[in-house]
Design a protein around this motif. Structure first.
Motif, PDB file in Angstrom:
ATOM      1  N   LEU A   1     -38.165 -77.295-101.597  1.00 44.32           N
ATOM      2  CA  LEU A   1     -38.915 -78.765-101.202  1.00 44.32           C
ATOM      3  C   LEU A   1     -40.149 -78.308-101.112  1.00 44.32           C
ATOM      4  O   LEU A   1     -40.483 -77.276-100.203  1.00 44.32           O
ATOM      5  CB  LEU A   1     -38.427 -79.504-100.146  1.00 44.32           C
ATOM      6  N   HIS A   2     -41.072 -78.505-101.965  1.00 39.01           N
ATOM      7  CA  HIS A   2     -42.526 -77.872-101.792  1.00 39.01           C
ATOM      8  C   HIS A   2     -43.508 -78.863-102.613  1.00 39.01           C
ATOM      9  O   HIS A   2     -43.234 -79.687-103.826  1.00 39.01           O
ATOM     10  CB  HIS A   2     -42.574 -76.778-102.740  1.00 39.01           C
ATOM     11  N   SER A   3     -44.342 -79.243-101.842  1.00 39.82           N
ATOM     12  CA  SER A   3     -45.509 -80.151-102.268  1.00 39.82           C
ATOM     13  C   SER A   3     -46.767 -79.367-102.739  1.00 39.82           C
ATOM     14  O   SER A   3     -47.364 -78.684-101.770  1.00 39.82           O
ATOM     15  CB  SER A   3     -46.077 -81.322-101.410  1.00 39.82           C
ATOM     16  N   PRO A   4     -47.329 -79.657-103.763  1.00 35.63           N
ATOM     17  CA  PRO A   4     -48.574 -78.826-104.356  1.00 35.63           C
ATOM     18  C   PRO A   4     -49.464 -79.615-103.538  1.00 35.63           C
ATOM     19  O   PRO A   4     -50.782 -78.825-103.579  1.00 35.63           O
ATOM     20  CB  PRO A   4     -48.683 -78.825-105.803  1.00 35.63           C
ATOM     21  N   HIS A   5     -49.594 -80.551-102.771  1.00 38.02           N
ATOM     22  CA  HIS A   5     -50.571 -81.325-102.257  1.00 38.02           C
ATOM     23  C   HIS A   5     -50.784 -80.858-100.656  1.00 38.02           C
ATOM     24  O   HIS A   5     -51.659 -81.236-100.221  1.00 38.02           O
ATOM     25  CB  HIS A   5     -50.414 -82.852-102.454  1.00 38.02           C
ATOM     26  N   LEU A   6     -49.870 -79.928-100.482  1.00 37.12           N
ATOM     27  CA  LEU A   6     -49.842 -79.280 -99.017  1.00 37.12           C
ATOM     28  C   LEU A   6     -50.190 -77.823 -98.998  1.00 37.12           C
ATOM     29  O   LEU A   6     -49.904 -77.448-100.086  1.00 37.12           O
ATOM     30  CB  LEU A   6     -48.551 -79.649 -98.367  1.00 37.12           C
ATOM     31  N   SER A   7     -50.839 -77.366 -97.985  1.00 41.28           N
ATOM     32  CA  SER A   7     -50.820 -75.864 -97.796  1.00 41.28           C
ATOM     33  C   SER A   7     -49.382 -75.264 -97.735  1.00 41.28           C
ATOM     34  O   SER A   7     -48.549 -75.892 -97.409  1.00 41.28           O
ATOM     35  CB  SER A   7     -51.816 -75.592 -96.631  1.00 41.28           C
ATOM     36  N   ASP A   8     -49.398 -73.998 -97.715  1.00 43.80           N
ATOM     37  CA  ASP A   8     -48.217 -73.224 -97.438  1.00 43.80           C
ATOM     38  C   ASP A   8     -47.846 -73.488 -96.079  1.00 43.80           C
ATOM     39  O   ASP A   8     -46.419 -73.738 -95.809  1.00 43.80           O
ATOM     40  CB  ASP A   8     -48.389 -71.887 -97.710  1.00 43.80           C
ATOM     41  N   ALA A   9     -48.683 -73.677 -95.136  1.00 44.18           N
ATOM     42  CA  ALA A   9     -48.346 -73.695 -93.650  1.00 44.18           C
ATOM     43  C   ALA A   9     -47.744 -75.101 -93.561  1.00 44.18           C
ATOM     44  O   ALA A   9     -46.699 -75.456 -92.898  1.00 44.18           O
ATOM     45  CB  ALA A   9     -49.533 -73.454 -92.771  1.00 44.18           C
ATOM     46  N   GLU A  10     -48.327 -76.225 -94.151  1.00 42.97           N
ATOM     47  CA  GLU A  10     -48.123 -77.596 -94.021  1.00 42.97           C
ATOM     48  C   GLU A  10     -46.724 -77.912 -94.732  1.00 42.97           C
ATOM     49  O   GLU A  10     -45.732 -78.479 -94.312  1.00 42.97           O
ATOM     50  CB  GLU A  10     -49.123 -78.596 -94.494  1.00 42.97           C
ATOM     51  N   ASN A  11     -46.278 -76.982 -95.953  1.00 44.54           N
ATOM     52  CA  ASN A  11     -45.196 -77.021 -96.283  1.00 44.54           C
ATOM     53  C   ASN A  11     -43.981 -76.577 -95.768  1.00 44.54           C
ATOM     54  O   ASN A  11     -42.986 -77.346 -95.585  1.00 44.54           O
ATOM     55  CB  ASN A  11     -45.311 -76.353 -97.785  1.00 44.54           C
ATOM     56  N   LEU A  12     -44.461 -75.454 -94.963  1.00 48.92           N
ATOM     57  CA  LEU A  12     -43.407 -74.838 -94.211  1.00 48.92           C
ATOM     58  C   LEU A  12     -43.202 -75.832 -93.103  1.00 48.92           C
ATOM     59  O   LEU A  12     -41.724 -75.928 -92.389  1.00 48.92           O
ATOM     60  CB  LEU A  12     -43.815 -73.584 -93.702  1.00 48.92           C
ATOM     61  N   GLU A  13     -44.114 -76.253 -92.540  1.00 50.89           N
ATOM     62  CA  GLU A  13     -43.813 -77.290 -91.302  1.00 50.89           C
ATOM     63  C   GLU A  13     -43.205 -78.499 -91.635  1.00 50.89           C
ATOM     64  O   GLU A  13     -42.277 -79.092 -90.970  1.00 50.89           O
ATOM     65  CB  GLU A  13     -45.330 -77.613 -90.816  1.00 50.89           C
ATOM     66  N   THR A  14     -43.296 -79.245 -92.765  1.00 45.17           N
ATOM     67  CA  THR A  14     -43.039 -80.392 -93.549  1.00 45.17           C
ATOM     68  C   THR A  14     -41.372 -79.963 -93.765  1.00 45.17           C
ATOM     69  O   THR A  14     -40.448 -80.938 -93.315  1.00 45.17           O
ATOM     70  CB  THR A  14     -43.613 -80.826 -94.297  1.00 45.17           C
ATOM     71  N   PHE A  15     -41.094 -78.877 -94.519  1.00 48.34           N
ATOM     72  CA  PHE A  15     -39.806 -79.086 -95.295  1.00 48.34           C
ATOM     73  C   PHE A  15     -39.075 -77.788 -94.361  1.00 48.34           C
ATOM     74  O   PHE A  15     -37.760 -77.744 -94.934  1.00 48.34           O
ATOM     75  CB  PHE A  15     -39.930 -78.653 -96.756  1.00 48.34           C
ATOM     76  N   GLY A  16     -39.472 -76.993 -93.498  1.00 48.79           N
ATOM     77  CA  GLY A  16     -38.839 -76.017 -92.906  1.00 48.79           C
ATOM     78  C   GLY A  16     -37.777 -74.931 -93.891  1.00 48.79           C
ATOM     79  O   GLY A  16     -38.770 -74.579 -94.754  1.00 48.79           O
ATOM     80  N   LYS A  17     -36.748 -74.597 -93.650  1.00 47.53           N
ATOM     81  CA  LYS A  17     -36.200 -73.457 -94.372  1.00 47.53           C
ATOM     82  C   LYS A  17     -35.777 -74.040 -95.981  1.00 47.53           C
ATOM     83  O   LYS A  17     -35.821 -73.043 -96.798  1.00 47.53           O
ATOM     84  CB  LYS A  17     -34.637 -73.023 -93.774  1.00 47.53           C
ATOM     85  N   CYS A  18     -36.090 -75.303 -96.205  1.00 43.91           N
ATOM     86  CA  CYS A  18     -35.850 -75.796 -97.469  1.00 43.91           C
ATOM     87  C   CYS A  18     -37.023 -75.381 -98.223  1.00 43.91           C
ATOM     88  O   CYS A  18     -36.971 -75.657 -99.698  1.00 43.91           O
ATOM     89  CB  CYS A  18     -35.808 -77.450 -97.407  1.00 43.91           C
ATOM     90  N   ASN A  19     -38.141 -74.708 -97.914  1.00 38.09           N
ATOM     91  CA  ASN A  19     -39.629 -74.576 -98.649  1.00 38.09           C
ATOM     92  C   ASN A  19     -39.417 -72.970 -98.792  1.00 38.09           C
ATOM     93  O   ASN A  19     -40.270 -72.714 -99.427  1.00 38.09           O
ATOM     94  CB  ASN A  19     -40.509 -74.906 -97.639  1.00 38.09           C
ATOM     95  N   HIS A  20     -38.324 -72.447 -98.332  1.00 36.57           N
ATOM     96  CA  HIS A  20     -38.385 -70.849 -98.595  1.00 36.57           C
ATOM     97  C   HIS A  20     -38.760 -70.655-100.175  1.00 36.57           C
ATOM     98  O   HIS A  20     -38.199 -71.406-101.217  1.00 36.57           O
ATOM     99  CB  HIS A  20     -37.017 -70.423 -98.349  1.00 36.57           C
ATOM    100  N   PRO A  21     -39.679 -69.611-100.428  1.00 34.59           N
ATOM    101  CA  PRO A  21     -39.760 -69.594-101.828  1.00 34.59           C
ATOM    102  C   PRO A  21     -38.935 -68.890-102.746  1.00 34.59           C
ATOM    103  O   PRO A  21     -38.727 -69.257-104.040  1.00 34.59           O
ATOM    104  CB  PRO A  21     -40.986 -68.264-101.708  1.00 34.59           C
ATOM    105  N   GLY A  22     -37.834 -68.482-102.124  1.00 35.71           N
ATOM    106  CA  GLY A  22     -36.563 -68.057-102.910  1.00 35.71           C
ATOM    107  C   GLY A  22     -35.526 -69.002-103.155  1.00 35.71           C
ATOM    108  O   GLY A  22     -34.571 -68.799-103.686  1.00 35.71           O
ATOM    109  N   GLY A  23     -35.874 -70.302-102.562  1.00 38.89           N
ATOM    110  CA  GLY A  23     -34.891 -71.477-102.448  1.00 38.89           C
ATOM    111  C   GLY A  23     -34.057 -71.305-101.333  1.00 38.89           C
ATOM    112  O   GLY A  23     -33.966 -70.673-100.504  1.00 38.89           O
TER     113      GLY A  23
END
Length: 80
Positions: A19-41
């Motif tokens: 889960l990743h949004s191009p409209h959010l920063s990496d930090a915001e993506n991590l905060e929003t999606f947690g472990k589901c934002n891991h770059p490796g899936g």
């Protein structure tokens, strides 16, 4: 009146997502999606149980051929 029978098959598989949004920063993506934002899936393990119910064929004694059921599951679910 045709006899009714059941045939079942169980498959195990793994699938991943990110889960990743191009409209959010990496930090915001991590905060929003947690472990589901891991770059490796982020993965999950699944168990799929299919049960077919239907008339038993008088000639071959089957509801469906188990090899056909395996092929249908592979084409419809596992290959995706």
């Amino acid at each position: 009146m045709a006899l009714i029978g059941y045939i079942s098959r169980t498959e195990h598989f793994s699938a991943a997502h990110r889960l990743h949004s191009p409209h959010l920063s990496d930090a915001e993506n991590l905060e929003t999606f947690g472990k589901c934002n891991h770059p490796g899936g982020h993965g999950h393990n699944y168990v799929l149980e299919i049960i077919l119910r239907g008339p038993i064929d008088e000639k071959n004694g089957m509801v469906a051929n188990i090899a056909d059921l395996k092929r249908w599951i592979k084409a419809s679910v596992l290959d995706h």
